[in-house]
Design a protein around this motif. Structure first.
Motif, short mmCIF file in Angstrom:
data_model
loop_
_atom_site.label_atom_id
_atom_site.label_comp_id
_atom_site.label_asym_id
_atom_site.label_seq_id
_atom_site.Cartn_x
_atom_site.Cartn_y
_atom_site.Cartn_z
N ALA A 148 21.11 10.43 -64.77
CA ALA A 148 20.17 11.11 -63.59
C ALA A 148 19.32 12.42 -64.13
O ALA A 148 18.73 12.18 -64.94
N VAL A 149 20.35 13.13 -65.41
CA VAL A 149 19.60 14.12 -65.47
C VAL A 149 18.63 13.89 -67.16
O VAL A 149 17.34 14.36 -66.55
N THR A 151 15.07 21.02 -64.28
CA THR A 151 16.73 20.76 -63.80
C THR A 151 18.06 20.85 -64.52
O THR A 151 18.37 21.07 -65.59
N HIS A 194 16.78 15.04 -58.14
CA HIS A 194 18.33 14.57 -58.96
C HIS A 194 19.56 14.47 -58.27
O HIS A 194 19.74 13.67 -58.27
#
Length: 201
Positions: free
Chosen positions: A37-38, A50, A132
């Motif tokens: 996801a990052v 993020t 995120h």
């Protein structure tokens, strides 16, 4: 109508407050999910602001012990019993917690590069963090885990920063405890979609 696996995963994502630490996923599988996801969740101007901190096992429990210690100092004694029970049974009882941060240094850099949009970048960074959070929450749910999202910032910010040596430019946004679900989310009421989604044809 559910048309594909992604739709089903989104529909099943709910706040689960009854969790324990008996999960089947390995630490590597959890880390790989978060890292995915990052890497792939978008951000304005590709800012990639993020940041996440993954706390597992005893480190996760330490976070919630710190949180309880801080709250005990400010919550009236007669109310703290309920506060402690909530933390112990819905957050600390899980297997891990993901801390979500925004790197304000990265945001400041873009503010300087693009002064026309300067006032917008902090909000855009928060929007990226929210994406995120949603992506990771949905993926953890799809793996069979129970998840909820908390916001004890800014009360815990400095203590957490000192305990884990977090960069001073990172701004804490949310905490996401997760574990094996031991209870259901319960019924959820939805406002009519027709009142919230408009189309012109």
């Amino acid at each position: 109508m559910i048309e594909n696996k992604l739709w089903s995963a989104i529909e099943n994502r709910r706040s689960i407050y009854s969790i324990d630490d008996k999960i089947e996923l390995s630490n590597k599988e959890i880390k790989d999910l978060v890292d995915f996801a990052v890497k792939y969740v978008p951000s304005a101007f590709n800012n990639q602001s993020t940041r996440t901190v993954l706390l597992l096992g005893d480190e996760h429990k330490k976070l919630w012990d710190i949180t309880k210690g801080i709250l005990k100092e400010i919550v009236p004694a007669d109310a703290f019993k309920n506060t402690e029970a909530k933390i112990d049974n819905s957050f600390r009882s899980g297997y891990g917690t993901i801390l979500f941060y925004a790197d304000d240094a990265a945001t400041k850099n873009l503010m300087e590069q693009f002064p026309t949009y300067a006032e917008k970048f902090p909000g855009w960074a928060d929007q990226s963090s929210a994406m995120h959070q949603f992506a990771i929450w949905t993926m953890l749910t799809d793996k069979g885990l129970g998840v909820n999202l908390q916001h004890y910032n800014p009360l815990i910010d400095e203590s957490v920063r000192k305990e884990w040596g977090i960069d001073e430019n990172w701004r804490l946004i949310a905490q996401m405890p997760f574990g094996r679900p031991t209870g259901d989310a319960g019924a959820k009421e939805f406002k009519p979609v027709s009142e919230r989604s408009i189309v012109f044809e």
